[in-house]
Structures are given as C-alpha cells and as structure tokens.
Design an enzyme around this catalytic site. Structure first.
Site, PDB file in Angstrom:
ATOM      1  N   HIS A   9       0.796  -1.264  -0.098  1.00 27.56           N
ATOM      2  CA  HIS A   9       0.002   0.062  -0.189  1.00 27.56           C
ATOM      3  C   HIS A   9       0.678   1.198  -0.154  1.00 27.56           C
ATOM      4  O   HIS A   9       0.680   2.284  -0.920  1.00 27.56           O
ATOM      5  CB  HIS A   9      -1.016  -0.058   1.277  1.00 27.56           C
ATOM      6  CG  HIS A   9      -1.625   1.414   1.567  1.00 27.56           C
ATOM      7  ND1 HIS A   9      -2.864   1.362   0.804  1.00 27.56           N
ATOM      8  CD2 HIS A   9      -1.292   2.482   2.187  1.00 27.56           C
ATOM      9  CE1 HIS A   9      -3.342   2.651   1.180  1.00 27.56           C
ATOM     10  NE2 HIS A   9      -2.510   3.266   1.866  1.00 27.56           N
ATOM     11  N   GLU A  10       1.863   1.458   0.838  1.00 26.10           N
ATOM     12  CA  GLU A  10       2.824   2.448   0.939  1.00 26.10           C
ATOM     13  C   GLU A  10       3.442   2.531  -0.456  1.00 26.10           C
ATOM     14  O   GLU A  10       3.756   3.574  -1.070  1.00 26.10           O
ATOM     15  CB  GLU A  10       3.824   2.292   2.096  1.00 26.10           C
ATOM     16  CG  GLU A  10       2.989   2.161   3.241  1.00 26.10           C
ATOM     17  CD  GLU A  10       2.081   3.298   3.760  1.00 26.10           C
ATOM     18  OE1 GLU A  10       2.239   4.583   3.171  1.00 26.10           O
ATOM     19  OE2 GLU A  10       1.167   3.425   4.183  1.00 26.10           O
ATOM     20  N   HIS A  13       1.674   4.461  -2.879  1.00 22.30           N
ATOM     21  CA  HIS A  13       1.712   5.893  -3.050  1.00 22.30           C
ATOM     22  C   HIS A  13       3.006   6.364  -3.389  1.00 22.30           C
ATOM     23  O   HIS A  13       3.080   7.619  -4.187  1.00 22.30           O
ATOM     24  CB  HIS A  13       1.614   6.390  -1.403  1.00 22.30           C
ATOM     25  CG  HIS A  13       0.685   6.301  -0.614  1.00 22.30           C
ATOM     26  ND1 HIS A  13      -0.535   6.918  -0.993  1.00 22.30           N
ATOM     27  CD2 HIS A  13       0.100   5.850   0.543  1.00 22.30           C
ATOM     28  CE1 HIS A  13      -1.655   6.750   0.031  1.00 22.30           C
ATOM     29  NE2 HIS A  13      -0.961   5.878   0.885  1.00 22.30           N
ATOM     30  N   HIS A  55       3.156   9.051  -6.604  1.00 19.58           N
ATOM     31  CA  HIS A  55       3.990  10.217  -6.524  1.00 19.58           C
ATOM     32  C   HIS A  55       4.864   9.993  -7.881  1.00 19.58           C
ATOM     33  O   HIS A  55       4.917  11.060  -8.446  1.00 19.58           O
ATOM     34  CB  HIS A  55       5.074  10.304  -5.565  1.00 19.58           C
ATOM     35  CG  HIS A  55       5.880  11.431  -5.223  1.00 19.58           C
ATOM     36  ND1 HIS A  55       6.998  11.213  -4.722  1.00 19.58           N
ATOM     37  CD2 HIS A  55       5.510  12.780  -5.910  1.00 19.58           C
ATOM     38  CE1 HIS A  55       7.792  12.456  -4.601  1.00 19.58           C
ATOM     39  NE2 HIS A  55       6.807  13.401  -5.427  1.00 19.58           N
TER      40      HIS A  55
END
Length: 236
Positions: free
Chosen positions: A105-106, A109, A113
């Site tokens: 999940h991270e 991100h 980006h």
C-alpha cells in the site's frame, strides 16, 4: 443573559461529536483485529515487508525511494518530500500477509508520486493549510464567541476549519487508489497467491475504513460548528 445555540445545559449537537467518535473507535478496532488476524498468516514467499516493498519499487521502475524502519505499530507511511518509505516494527521485518499488504500500500503511494497522480499532488499542496485549519479553526471560533459573538472571526474560523475537512476528503481517493495499486501489483508480480490476496484485501479494506471514519467525523464536527456558530445565535 445570553446563551449560545441550544442552552447552557443541553446541546443536542454533541450527538454529532459522539457519532464521529464512535465511528473512529469502531474503525480502529476493525483494522486492529483484521491486521492481527492476518499478521499470523505467513506468506508462502517468505519475504518480509521491507523485501516486498523493495521488489515492488524495483519492478515499478522506481529506484530513488529509500526504505526505512520506523518505530511503532501501523505507523507506516510514504514521505513524498524526501522520497522515503517508512515501515513500522510490525511490517518491516514481518513475513505475514498483512505486513506485505501494508508495505505494498505504501508502495502504491510511491507509484502515485512517481506518476504524478493528481489527487496526491493536491493533497500534498493542502498539507500546510490543513495543518493551520486543524489547529487554528476552533480557537478562532471560540475567540470570536468570547468577543461578543464576532461573526467575522467566527466565519473565518469555520472556513479555516473547513480546509482541514477538505484534506480529509481528498485523502479518501488517494488511499483507495493506493490500495488498488497495491493489490494489482502484488498479483501482477506474483508475490501473493489468490488466498493470500483475499486476506491482504481485507486488511487494506479495514485500513480504508479508518480514513472514511476520520472524514465522517470531521464533517460532523464542521456541521456542529456551523449549527452552533454559523449564524448569530446569541439571545439577550
């Protein structure tokens, strides 16, 4: 003698705060129980959360993001300013399905980006004003109330607080998209089998509920402020 809104002794708008608090407590309990359940299910690959994150980043063509260990439980986050993906104690070295899901999940991100995902950029731009809104909104409203129900200060406070609410709302698509990317990458890269992916999805869905609850709580708080101070409710 004056009073605000609904009287000194009973304020029905407190129910809005209570509803928000209950939603947040329920969501936090749900994510904790779901994470604890799948933290006991070990991945067949034997990869740790850190290793899974490193592989996802590499396969996604991202080589300028560092992976760091951070203390705490479920304190995982991606720092877009410094391009650092920080994984908590329960994720960094764990080989569980839950840990790999959170790490992915991270990474979602980080991919957002890297690809210039617009909602993430908008959320990042809102961070400074959202911090001001969360810290200064209510004090401005209270100051306006103390200064004889100064409507200018009160309305400024409400609008400033609304910026913090907006941040919570913008966070929702960012988090949902990151989870969607995580599940897709874990499947495409063959890092979890079908049953493991189901468990991972449950963990990420439970985590998403915390953001939904936070947004709902913020909206209810804003509604309460509008009901109490949005108009000139002082009576002499």
């Amino acid at each position: 003698m004056g009073y605000y809104g609904y009287g000194y002794y009973f304020d029905p708008t407190y129910f809005l705060v209570l509803i928000g608090a209950v939603l947040c407590i329920w969501a936090q309990a749900r994510v904790s129980s779901t994470y604890n359940r799948y933290s006991r299910v070990l991945s067949r690959t034997g990869m740790t959360g850190a290793q899974a994150a490193q592989r996802i980043l590499q396969l996604s063509g991202i080589y300028d993001v560092r992976i760091e260990h951070v203390g705490g439980k479920l304190t995982d986050h991606y720092d877009p300013v410094n391009k650092v993906l920080r994984l908590s104690d329960t994720v960094y070295g764990s080989t569980s399905v839950a840990a790999i899901g959170v790490a992915a999940h991270e990474c979602g991100h980080a991919v957002q980006h890297d690809k210039g995902y617009a909602p993430l950029q908008f959320r990042s731009a809102l961070v400074p004003v959202a911090n001001i809104g969360s810290k200064a909104g209510i004090p401005l409203i209270l100051l306006g109330a103390l200064l004889g129900m100064n409507q200018t200060l009160i309305h400024i406070g409400i609008w400033v607080f609304a910026l913090a609410v907006l941040f919570q709302l913008v966070t929702l698509p960012v988090e949902f998209n990151a989870s969607g990317r995580a599940l897709a990458m874990l499947g495409d890269y063959g890092m979890l089998d079908r049953d493991e992916t189901k468990g991972c999805r449950k963990v990420l869905q439970a985590a998403a509920l915390t953001y939904v609850a936070a947004a709902a709580s913020a909206i209810l708080q804003l509604l309460r402020l509008v009901l109490l101070f949005g108009g000139n409710r002082r009576r002499d």
